[in-house]
Design a protein around this motif. Structure first.
Motif, PDB file in Angstrom:
ATOM      1  N   GLU A 189       0.826  -1.206   0.000  1.00  0.00           N
ATOM      2  CA  GLU A 189       0.000   0.000   0.000  1.00  0.00           C
ATOM      3  C   GLU A 189       0.860   1.256   0.000  1.00  0.00           C
ATOM      4  OE1 GLU A 189      -3.484   1.742  -0.559  1.00  0.00           O
ATOM      5  OE2 GLU A 189      -3.360  -0.430  -0.225  1.00  0.00           O
ATOM      6  N   SER A 190       1.953   1.218   0.755  1.00  0.00           N
ATOM      7  CA  SER A 190       2.797   2.411   0.864  1.00  0.00           C
ATOM      8  C   SER A 190       3.687   2.610  -0.361  1.00  0.00           C
ATOM      9  CB  SER A 190       3.661   2.340   2.123  1.00  0.00           C
ATOM     10  OG  SER A 190       4.573   1.248   2.041  1.00  0.00           O
ATOM     11  N   THR A 191       4.080   1.510  -1.022  1.00  0.00           N
ATOM     12  CA  THR A 191       5.014   1.621  -2.144  1.00  0.00           C
ATOM     13  C   THR A 191       4.352   1.464  -3.504  1.00  0.00           C
ATOM     14  OG1 THR A 191       5.505  -0.757  -2.123  1.00  0.00           O
ATOM     15  CG2 THR A 191       6.891   0.673  -0.738  1.00  0.00           C
ATOM     16  N   GLY A 192       3.180   0.836  -3.543  1.00  0.00           N
ATOM     17  CA  GLY A 192       2.541   0.552  -4.820  1.00  0.00           C
ATOM     18  C   GLY A 192       3.116  -0.646  -5.546  1.00  0.00           C
ATOM     19  N   VAL A 193       4.064  -1.372  -4.933  1.00  0.00           N
ATOM     20  CA  VAL A 193       4.639  -2.559  -5.571  1.00  0.00           C
ATOM     21  C   VAL A 193       3.551  -3.620  -5.710  1.00  0.00           C
ATOM     22  CG1 VAL A 193       6.306  -4.448  -5.329  1.00  0.00           C
ATOM     23  CG2 VAL A 193       6.966  -2.111  -4.723  1.00  0.00           C
ATOM     24  N   PRO A 194       3.289  -4.118  -6.921  1.00  0.00           N
ATOM     25  CA  PRO A 194       2.231  -5.120  -7.096  1.00  0.00           C
ATOM     26  C   PRO A 194       2.621  -6.457  -6.495  1.00  0.00           C
ATOM     27  CG  PRO A 194       3.432  -4.839  -9.141  1.00  0.00           C
ATOM     28  CD  PRO A 194       3.954  -3.789  -8.191  1.00  0.00           C
ATOM     29  N   VAL A 195       1.601  -7.230  -6.074  1.00  0.00           N
ATOM     30  CA  VAL A 195       1.824  -8.500  -5.377  1.00  0.00           C
ATOM     31  C   VAL A 195       1.108  -9.623  -6.111  1.00  0.00           C
ATOM     32  CG1 VAL A 195       1.471  -9.788  -3.232  1.00  0.00           C
ATOM     33  CG2 VAL A 195       2.059  -7.349  -3.147  1.00  0.00           C
ATOM     34  N   ALA A 196       1.868 -10.672  -6.441  1.00  0.00           N
ATOM     35  CA  ALA A 196       1.316 -11.909  -6.989  1.00  0.00           C
ATOM     36  C   ALA A 196       1.491 -13.017  -5.965  1.00  0.00           C
ATOM     37  CB  ALA A 196       2.017 -12.277  -8.297  1.00  0.00           C
ATOM     38  N   GLU A 197       0.674 -14.071  -6.079  1.00  0.00           N
ATOM     39  CA  GLU A 197       0.702 -15.155  -5.101  1.00  0.00           C
ATOM     40  C   GLU A 197       1.015 -16.490  -5.763  1.00  0.00           C
ATOM     41  OE1 GLU A 197      -2.663 -13.608  -1.878  1.00  0.00           O
ATOM     42  OE2 GLU A 197      -3.294 -14.801  -3.609  1.00  0.00           O
ATOM     43  N   GLY A 201       2.151 -17.711 -12.586  1.00  0.00           N
ATOM     44  CA  GLY A 201       2.809 -18.892 -13.129  1.00  0.00           C
ATOM     45  C   GLY A 201       1.953 -19.731 -14.043  1.00  0.00           C
ATOM     46  N   LEU A 202       2.323 -20.996 -14.144  1.00  0.00           N
ATOM     47  CA  LEU A 202       1.704 -21.902 -15.094  1.00  0.00           C
ATOM     48  C   LEU A 202       0.199 -21.988 -14.909  1.00  0.00           C
ATOM     49  CD1 LEU A 202       2.500 -23.875 -17.395  1.00  0.00           C
ATOM     50  CD2 LEU A 202       2.348 -25.689 -15.710  1.00  0.00           C
ATOM     51  N   GLU A 203      -0.274 -21.922 -13.658  1.00  0.00           N
ATOM     52  CA  GLU A 203      -1.704 -21.943 -13.385  1.00  0.00           C
ATOM     53  C   GLU A 203      -2.191 -20.604 -12.841  1.00  0.00           C
ATOM     54  OE1 GLU A 203      -3.628 -24.121 -14.398  1.00  0.00           O
ATOM     55  OE2 GLU A 203      -2.442 -25.930 -14.687  1.00  0.00           O
ATOM     56  N   GLY A 204      -1.394 -19.568 -13.028  1.00  0.00           N
ATOM     57  CA  GLY A 204      -1.820 -18.245 -12.612  1.00  0.00           C
ATOM     58  C   GLY A 204      -2.722 -17.601 -13.649  1.00  0.00           C
ATOM     59  N   ASN A 205      -3.107 -16.370 -13.397  1.00  0.00           N
ATOM     60  CA  ASN A 205      -3.966 -15.712 -14.381  1.00  0.00           C
ATOM     61  C   ASN A 205      -3.103 -14.972 -15.409  1.00  0.00           C
ATOM     62  OD1 ASN A 205      -3.907 -12.676 -13.860  1.00  0.00           O
ATOM     63  ND2 ASN A 205      -4.414 -13.408 -11.799  1.00  0.00           N
ATOM     64  N   PRO A 206      -3.589 -14.849 -16.631  1.00  0.00           N
ATOM     65  CA  PRO A 206      -2.757 -14.277 -17.694  1.00  0.00           C
ATOM     66  C   PRO A 206      -2.362 -12.827 -17.456  1.00  0.00           C
ATOM     67  CG  PRO A 206      -5.035 -14.604 -18.443  1.00  0.00           C
ATOM     68  CD  PRO A 206      -4.907 -15.296 -17.133  1.00  0.00           C
ATOM     69  N   ALA A 207      -3.204 -12.055 -16.776  1.00  0.00           N
ATOM     70  CA  ALA A 207      -2.871 -10.657 -16.511  1.00  0.00           C
ATOM     71  C   ALA A 207      -1.637 -10.560 -15.623  1.00  0.00           C
ATOM     72  CB  ALA A 207      -4.055  -9.957 -15.854  1.00  0.00           C
ATOM     73  N   THR A 208      -1.606 -11.362 -14.560  1.00  0.00           N
ATOM     74  CA  THR A 208      -0.435 -11.380 -13.683  1.00  0.00           C
ATOM     75  C   THR A 208       0.814 -11.748 -14.467  1.00  0.00           C
ATOM     76  OG1 THR A 208      -1.750 -11.986 -11.753  1.00  0.00           O
ATOM     77  CG2 THR A 208       0.591 -12.484 -11.663  1.00  0.00           C
ATOM     78  N   GLU A 226      -0.505   2.357 -13.632  1.00  0.00           N
ATOM     79  CA  GLU A 226      -1.540   2.397 -14.659  1.00  0.00           C
ATOM     80  C   GLU A 226      -1.547   1.116 -15.485  1.00  0.00           C
ATOM     81  OE1 GLU A 226      -0.626   5.944 -16.771  1.00  0.00           O
ATOM     82  OE2 GLU A 226      -1.439   7.277 -15.219  1.00  0.00           O
ATOM     83  N   GLU A 227      -0.364   0.597 -15.775  1.00  0.00           N
ATOM     84  CA  GLU A 227      -0.286  -0.657 -16.525  1.00  0.00           C
ATOM     85  C   GLU A 227      -0.887  -1.806 -15.711  1.00  0.00           C
ATOM     86  OE1 GLU A 227       3.049  -3.469 -18.788  1.00  0.00           O
ATOM     87  OE2 GLU A 227       3.590  -1.449 -18.089  1.00  0.00           O
ATOM     88  N   ILE A 228      -0.643  -1.818 -14.416  1.00  0.00           N
ATOM     89  CA  ILE A 228      -1.232  -2.836 -13.530  1.00  0.00           C
ATOM     90  C   ILE A 228      -2.755  -2.744 -13.570  1.00  0.00           C
ATOM     91  CG2 ILE A 228      -1.489  -3.518 -11.111  1.00  0.00           C
ATOM     92  CD1 ILE A 228       1.468  -2.456 -10.769  1.00  0.00           C
ATOM     93  N   ALA A 229      -3.284  -1.533 -13.454  1.00  0.00           N
ATOM     94  CA  ALA A 229      -4.735  -1.344 -13.470  1.00  0.00           C
ATOM     95  C   ALA A 229      -5.337  -1.805 -14.791  1.00  0.00           C
ATOM     96  CB  ALA A 229      -5.065   0.126 -13.213  1.00  0.00           C
ATOM     97  N   ASP A 259      -8.662  -6.808  -1.839  1.00  0.00           N
ATOM     98  CA  ASP A 259      -8.440  -6.673  -3.274  1.00  0.00           C
ATOM     99  C   ASP A 259      -8.089  -5.227  -3.607  1.00  0.00           C
ATOM    100  OD1 ASP A 259      -8.225  -7.108  -5.943  1.00  0.00           O
ATOM    101  OD2 ASP A 259     -10.373  -7.284  -6.327  1.00  0.00           O
ATOM    102  N   ALA A 260      -6.841  -4.879  -3.350  1.00  0.00           N
ATOM    103  CA  ALA A 260      -6.363  -3.528  -3.593  1.00  0.00           C
ATOM    104  C   ALA A 260      -5.919  -3.371  -5.049  1.00  0.00           C
ATOM    105  CB  ALA A 260      -5.197  -3.225  -2.654  1.00  0.00           C
ATOM    106  N   ALA A 261      -5.628  -2.140  -5.437  1.00  0.00           N
ATOM    107  CA  ALA A 261      -5.232  -1.859  -6.821  1.00  0.00           C
ATOM    108  C   ALA A 261      -3.956  -2.587  -7.201  1.00  0.00           C
ATOM    109  CB  ALA A 261      -5.056  -0.348  -6.997  1.00  0.00           C
ATOM    110  N   TRP A 262      -3.094  -2.857  -6.220  1.00  0.00           N
ATOM    111  CA  TRP A 262      -1.799  -3.482  -6.497  1.00  0.00           C
ATOM    112  C   TRP A 262      -1.844  -5.013  -6.421  1.00  0.00           C
ATOM    113  CZ3 TRP A 262      -1.461  -6.037  -2.029  1.00  0.00           C
ATOM    114  CH2 TRP A 262      -2.005  -5.441  -0.887  1.00  0.00           C
ATOM    115  N   PHE A 263      -2.997  -5.597  -6.117  1.00  0.00           N
ATOM    116  CA  PHE A 263      -3.083  -7.048  -5.933  1.00  0.00           C
ATOM    117  C   PHE A 263      -3.368  -7.727  -7.269  1.00  0.00           C
ATOM    118  CE2 PHE A 263      -5.798 -10.781  -4.540  1.00  0.00           C
ATOM    119  CZ  PHE A 263      -4.701 -11.609  -4.352  1.00  0.00           C
ATOM    120  N   LEU A 264      -2.525  -8.695  -7.641  1.00  0.00           N
ATOM    121  CA  LEU A 264      -2.588  -9.315  -8.962  1.00  0.00           C
ATOM    122  C   LEU A 264      -3.203 -10.704  -8.973  1.00  0.00           C
ATOM    123  CD1 LEU A 264       0.988  -8.371 -10.242  1.00  0.00           C
ATOM    124  CD2 LEU A 264      -1.150  -7.090 -10.516  1.00  0.00           C
TER     125      LEU A 264
END
Length: 645
Positions: free
Chosen positions: A258-266, A286-293, A372-375, A277-282
């Motif tokens: 939240e403080s840095t805006g660094v996006p997070v994947a799991e 990976g192989l079974e991840g979502n294509p946007a991430t 903006e690209e993340i959004a 579900d914040a703006a930075w949450f992806l």
């Protein structure tokens, strides 16, 4: 008592059980029984020693009777995962096959860094009996037994051949169980004759003992180095793994992002690390991840991994990190994992590391164009996800077949994605959904919303068929609150592997719901087979065609899954339509004992792809002409692999 109560005479088995009852884990001031229960199956290798000891101390240490030793080990690992490695089970087995059933359970625990105490019986230490039932005889090593197979898949192994060896072995075993760097399967191999031998043990050995689960403090210079790399990066991205859960670093992670805006994947293990579900949450990676991430990962110029082993599913077999100048940093309690990808490493506790980074980066935020690209990527994925999960849009068989899918005729009306959508709309805060092998864990990583307290328990370090059903027992033991639903989401292939611990759930009166996606086969492997071989072979559940040379290409097997579950003590329901699934879920919430809901799902219909390469090689030569193009495509994928050292 003897010698003025300084010693107590006990058998080896009694000493082990008495010691177990006095051990506690302590983390962040919370103290709890490290081993709240034992489990096992008795045979000639442990019935005389351990059954007597467990019976004698049953008021202090409840004993769970199981159907399969491997499954009981999985229940212990699930308990450990659900309690953030604060608790586990002790599992006993007889010598021979019983002990060998623990090998898979030990492997899963060790691969996933989960504490698990195993107490297999072993062959006679005295040897005066000659070869005994189930004894392996090696002419080059008379001391070798089948239990030695547990050595390479355990973090601690000790064969107790003298009663007094317990005085040092037991504390060592619990030291490893409680150490976040070393933890995994711990094996005390106990010859059946030694179990019944008595010894005057020091009373001090059995005093209540606390095992602190420590938080290794990160070195300030390592934190400063990683912070500087983040400042220099234009497109940093954080990958959250299971270590975020184990260190209870979720809130620290969210404050950092939240403080840095660094996006997070799991990762699979990190699923649910982010609870809002914040703006930075992806979401999943990976192989079974979502294509946007995955598209964002390909663009990142700095990857910060926190509490993850970065296996090939998370890295796309080393093809996902495509920025020419990409660099890596990490926070991990284990140095082995911290240094992967040639990362600048913070070796220490995830929560402390993230807190240190947040302080060091005070006032720093990622560039606006990266946010903006993340959004934009998130906005692209959201409607695609919603369409795949919407259970109220009838499956369009004609449209699927127009796209080249040959959909077999079954009684299914919903896809597996739509079934997940139904489970998602039913899930409440405090509920847990569990998956391990096959399609369910990948689908849940890709689309499940694990925020707002909807826990998602994925075992994918070992991708172990057979984990799921006993895992429901372990998760329920961790939290018996009937208001919190424990749901095991499982395919029919994995269900049929070993459903028998449903009976254990019934015996223990544990409220666990098993939802079976009946799609008539090992369908996720069929999907991979089609991608890497080009034809289905040996994965659909079909009868063999009549006549000589008949293949497994007849009609689908007729399997009464509800009958199996009902016969094992579950309330069994078959639900075919979305309305029936909703009704079954609503009417069984709060039910006592296990519930089985079988849902036919349309075969061969998958969620949207991740767009990620996986290094699974098609045959280099083949007489089947369709294989060569698949090999060519594979070799093109190999060209995207990179070493990061």
């Amino acid at each position: 008592m003897t010698q003025h109560e300084k010693t107590i005479r006990l058998t080896v088995a009694q000493a082990v059980v008495k010691f177990i009852t006095a051990q506690h884990s302590v983390a962040d001031g919370q103290r709890r029984r490290f081993i709240p229960a034992a489990a096992g199956i008795f045979g000639h290798g442990n019935v005389a020693g351990f059954s007597q000891a467990f019976s004698q101390y049953s008021d202090e240490l409840p004993f769970i009777q199981g159907r399969n030793e491997q499954a009981l080990g999985h229940a212990g690992s699930a308990l450990a995962k659900a309690t953030r490695r604060r608790q586990t089970l002790a599992v006993t087995a007889s010598i021979g096959p019983g002990a060998m059933n623990l090998v898979t359970a030990a492997s899963l625990a060790t691969v996933n860094r989960l504490p698990l105490l195993l107490l297999p019986g072993d062959t006679y230490a005295t040897r005066r009996q000659g070869p005994v039932l189930q004894q392996l005889e090696d002419p080059a090593d008379p001391g070798l037994t089948v239990n030695d197979a547990l050595r390479p898949v355990s973090r601690f192994f000790d064969r107790i051949t003298r009663p007094e060896q317990l005085i040092t072995a037991l504390p060592q075993a619990f030291r490893v169980l409680a150490n976040p760097v070393e933890t995994g399967a711990v094996v005390l191999s106990l010859p059946q004759d030694i179990q019944s031998h008595a010894y005057d043990y020091p009373v001090e050995l059995f005093r209540p003992r606390d095992w602190t689960i420590r938080r290794p403090i990160p070195a300030p210079d390592e934190v400063a180095d990683v912070a500087e790399r983040i400042r220099e990066a234009e497109r940093p991205l954080l990958i959250a793994g299971g270590g975020v859960h184990y260190s209870e670093a979720g809130e620290a992670l969210e404050r950092f992002a939240e403080s840095t805006g660094v996006p997070v994947a799991e990762t699979f293990g990190g699923k649910g690390a982010v609870q809002h579900d914040a703006a930075w949450f992806l979401g999943g990676i990976g192989l079974e991840g979502n294509p946007a991430t995955n598209r964002l990962v390909a663009r990142a110029d700095l990857i910060l991994s926190v509490g993850t082993r970065l296996t090939d599913f998370a890295t796309g077999s080393q093809t996902m990190f495509q920025d020419p100048g990409v660099r890596f940093a990490s926070i991990n309690v284990t140095e082995l994992d911290a240094l992967k990808q040639g990362a600048a490493a913070v070796v220490g506790d995830a929560r402390l590391g993230l807190e240190g980074l947040a302080e060091a980066l005070s006032g720093h935020r990622v560039a606006q164009d990266w946010s903006e690209e993340i959004a934009a990527r998130k906005a692209e994925w959201a409607p695609e996800r919603s369409r795949a999960l919407d259970p109220d849009v009838p499956f369009d068989r004609a449209a699927a077949e127009a796209e080249g899918l040959e959909i077999p005729a079954t009684d299914a009306e919903v896809t597996q994605g739509q079934l997940i959508g139904l489970l998602q709309e039913h899930a409440r805060s405090g509920d847990t959904v569990i998956a391990a092998a096959g399609g369910p864990p990948g689908d849940l990583l890709k689309v499940w919303d694990a925020t707002e307290g909807r826990a998602c328990h994925l075992e994918f370090g070992f991708s172990c068929m057979g984990y799921e059903i006993p895992a429901g027992i372990g998760v329920r033991l961790a939290d018996p609150d009937p208001e919190k639903r424990v749901t095991v989401f499982i395919g029919d292939g994995t269900f049929l592997l070993n459903p028998t611990e449903i009976l254990t759930a019934a015996q223990e009166r544990l409220d666990v719901t098993y939802v079976v996606s009946e799609n008539h086969g090992y369908q996720v492997i069929r999907r991979l087979q089609m991608m890497k071989y080009g034809e289905q072979f040996g994965n659909d559940f079909r009868y063999r065609e009549p006549g000589e040379g008949g293949r497994l290409e007849g009609g689908y097997l007729e399997v009464d899954l509800e009958g199996i579950g009902g016969g094992l003590g579950a309330t069994a329901i078959r639900a075919t339509t979305a309305a029936e699934v909703r009704r079954a879920l609503d009417e069984t919430r709060g039910s006592s004992g296990p519930v089985l809901i079988v849902v036919p799902t349309v075969p061969l219909v998958d969620l949207p792809g991740s767009g990620v390469f996986w290094d699974v090689a098609p045959a280099e030569v083949s007489e089947q002409e369709w294989v060569a193009p698949l090999r060519e495509e594979y070799e093109q994928g190999l060209a995207e692999q990179r070493w990061h050292v």
